[in-house]
Design an enzyme around this catalytic site. Structure first.
Site, mmCIF file in Angstrom:
data_model
loop_
_atom_site.group_PDB
_atom_site.id
_atom_site.type_symbol
_atom_site.label_atom_id
_atom_site.label_comp_id
_atom_site.label_asym_id
_atom_site.label_seq_id
_atom_site.Cartn_x
_atom_site.Cartn_y
_atom_site.Cartn_z
ATOM 1 N N GLY A 48 0.927 -1.295 -0.023
ATOM 2 C CA GLY A 48 0.183 0.107 0.014
ATOM 3 C C GLY A 48 1.144 1.199 -0.071
ATOM 4 O O GLY A 48 2.106 1.164 -0.231
ATOM 5 N N ALA A 49 0.184 2.417 0.145
ATOM 6 C CA ALA A 49 0.773 3.721 0.195
ATOM 7 C C ALA A 49 1.525 3.738 -1.312
ATOM 8 O O ALA A 49 2.321 4.158 -1.518
ATOM 9 C CB ALA A 49 1.989 4.125 1.332
ATOM 10 N N HIS A 51 2.034 4.492 -4.947
ATOM 11 C CA HIS A 51 2.882 5.637 -5.819
ATOM 12 C C HIS A 51 3.162 5.072 -7.349
ATOM 13 O O HIS A 51 2.595 4.007 -7.572
ATOM 14 C CB HIS A 51 4.297 5.932 -5.060
ATOM 15 C CG HIS A 51 5.066 4.567 -4.931
ATOM 16 N ND1 HIS A 51 5.596 4.022 -5.901
ATOM 17 C CD2 HIS A 51 5.462 3.891 -3.860
ATOM 18 C CE1 HIS A 51 6.404 2.909 -5.623
ATOM 19 N NE2 HIS A 51 6.271 2.940 -4.193
ATOM 20 N N HIS A 54 4.242 1.350 -8.177
ATOM 21 C CA HIS A 54 2.901 0.765 -7.836
ATOM 22 C C HIS A 54 2.061 0.694 -9.369
ATOM 23 O O HIS A 54 1.782 -0.444 -9.824
ATOM 24 C CB HIS A 54 2.277 0.726 -6.982
ATOM 25 C CG HIS A 54 3.016 0.580 -5.586
ATOM 26 N ND1 HIS A 54 3.129 1.622 -4.674
ATOM 27 C CD2 HIS A 54 3.522 -0.495 -4.861
ATOM 28 C CE1 HIS A 54 3.957 1.117 -3.507
ATOM 29 N NE2 HIS A 54 4.202 -0.182 -3.631
ATOM 30 N N ASP A 170 13.241 -3.932 -5.784
ATOM 31 C CA ASP A 170 13.619 -5.110 -4.816
ATOM 32 C C ASP A 170 14.114 -6.252 -5.635
ATOM 33 O O ASP A 170 13.375 -7.526 -5.763
ATOM 34 C CB ASP A 170 12.306 -5.525 -4.049
ATOM 35 C CG ASP A 170 12.027 -4.247 -3.526
ATOM 36 O OD1 ASP A 170 12.347 -3.783 -2.306
ATOM 37 O OD2 ASP A 170 10.846 -3.407 -3.918
ATOM 38 N N GLN A 173 14.093 -9.638 -3.739
ATOM 39 C CA GLN A 173 12.965 -10.399 -3.600
ATOM 40 C C GLN A 173 12.641 -10.902 -4.965
ATOM 41 O O GLN A 173 12.129 -12.056 -4.933
ATOM 42 C CB GLN A 173 12.013 -9.254 -3.215
ATOM 43 C CG GLN A 173 10.660 -9.352 -3.213
ATOM 44 C CD GLN A 173 9.750 -8.500 -2.781
ATOM 45 O OE1 GLN A 173 9.799 -8.101 -1.498
ATOM 46 N NE2 GLN A 173 9.137 -7.545 -3.529
ATOM 47 N N VAL A 196 10.920 2.523 -11.142
ATOM 48 C CA VAL A 196 10.211 4.029 -11.578
ATOM 49 C C VAL A 196 10.893 4.942 -10.405
ATOM 50 O O VAL A 196 10.936 4.746 -9.363
ATOM 51 C CB VAL A 196 8.879 3.872 -11.558
ATOM 52 C CG1 VAL A 196 8.138 5.418 -11.661
ATOM 53 C CG2 VAL A 196 8.195 2.854 -12.513
ATOM 54 N N SER A 205 9.433 5.191 -3.679
ATOM 55 C CA SER A 205 8.937 4.315 -2.408
ATOM 56 C C SER A 205 8.047 4.890 -1.490
ATOM 57 O O SER A 205 8.015 6.084 -1.194
ATOM 58 C CB SER A 205 10.751 4.097 -1.893
ATOM 59 O OG SER A 205 10.309 3.286 -0.406
#
Ligand code: AMP
Length: 300
Positions: A48-49, A51, A54, A170, A173, A196, A205
């Site tokens: 979430g949050a 940006h 995402h 990441d 990951q 991005v 981030s």
């Protein structure tokens, strides 16, 4: 794939979406499973949050899902991947803004479970990766990738996507998730998306909002330092030590930066390289005040 754009800017030009495009928001596992006549589903797991980074993952997911497919986004701040005393409690959770972001981006399903929905009180099984997870982020944040693998495996089981999209920001990951999918036979295609960035090169981030003005200004030094290493490679320098020294000196020009790690590794094995080659990548983690930022760059 079209050029990356500022999703918010590009969406601002579109007419309002009709009700037909409303996002189905679900909290419970039973409501998240695909129906038996399921369309192709592409998942974007997030905390979430939301940006622009995402937003780009969602755009790629939409492209992969096709017109008849479905884009699912999960928003879950996973307690299992935070260290005790980390920023789990203060991690931003702007629910209304995230809902609107998903609606404007044309997301079909938003899965936002509670921690209690995801983990039984006596939860006792986890997924561990043993080769890639102990270096870089894993060394600095013991247990982090156990949390990541466990929650992503659960999301894959709960949402049963055909494909899932992850960011190269990441990159460790992403490498570990690809390994998990291979080794545990998840029938899911993993799609990686380039990082991005803000105009000054800082990787977008959710944690950037923790930075004060001075920290934010200085944080752009990370990408400049990685670019300097790549420039040296282009000029023929193949010595990891020399590249790391040069990048570290550049980071040191930002008085608020404190390097956690700065390494050159092979993108597949994540092990340090003796000579820089086509599969080499430079990765950095650094603190600006209390905020820890990461970034990476392929060196050729
Ligand atoms: P997070 O919400 O930070 O857990 O990130 C969710 C997904 O978005 C992960 O796959 C990240 O790698 C990806 N992501 C985060 N920031 C960026 C970025 N700046 N560019 C591309 N992908 C990103």
């Amino acid at each position: 794939m079209r050029d990356r754009v500022d999703l918010a800017d590009s969406l601002a030009d579109l007419p309002p979406l009709s009700n037909h495009c409303a996002v189905l928001v679900v909290q419970h596992v039973v409501d998240a499973l695909p129906r038996s006549n399921a369309r192709c589903r592409v998942l974007v797991p997030t905390m979430g949050a939301l940006h622009r980074g995402h937003g780009e993952l969602i755009r790629v997911a939409r492209e992969a899902a096709g017109r008849s497919g479905e884009v699912a986004v999960s928003i879950f701040v996973n307690p299992l991947q935070f260290a005790p005393g980390g920023d789990y409690e203060k991690y931003p959770r702007p629910e209304d803004a995230d809902d609107e972001f998903c609606r404007q981006a044309g997301v079909d399903l938003l899965f936002r479970p509670t921690a209690g929905e995801m983990y039984a009180a006596d939860f006792s099984i986890a997924v561990d990766e043993h080769l890639l997870a102990n270096v870089l982020e894993g060394k600095s944040r013991p247990g982090h990738f156990r949390g990541v693998c466990t929650v992503v495996a659960k999301l894959f089981n709960i949402l049963a996507p055909d494909a899932a999209v992850f960011g190269e920001k990441d990159f460790q990951q992403l490498a570990i998730i690809r390994r998990m999918v291979r080794d545990l036979n998840f029938p899911i295609e993993i799609i990686g998306v380039p990082t991005v960035r803000e105009a000054d090169g800082l990787a977008c981030s959710s944690r950037n909002q923790y930075l004060n003005r001075e920290e934010r200004e200085q944080a752009a030094v990370l990408q400049r330092a990685l670019q300097e290493a790549r420039r040296m490679v282009e000029l023929g320098d193949r010595s990891p030590e020399e590249l790391i020294t040069a990048a570290a000196s550049l980071i040191a020009t930002a008085p608020l930066a404190r390097i956690d790690y700065l390494e050159i590794v092979n993108v597949e094995t994540l092990q340090p390289v003796a000579n820089v080659g086509p599969d080499s990548l430079i990765a950095v983690a650094a603190f600006f005040g209390q905020t820890r930022l990461i970034d990476n760059l392929r060196l050729s």
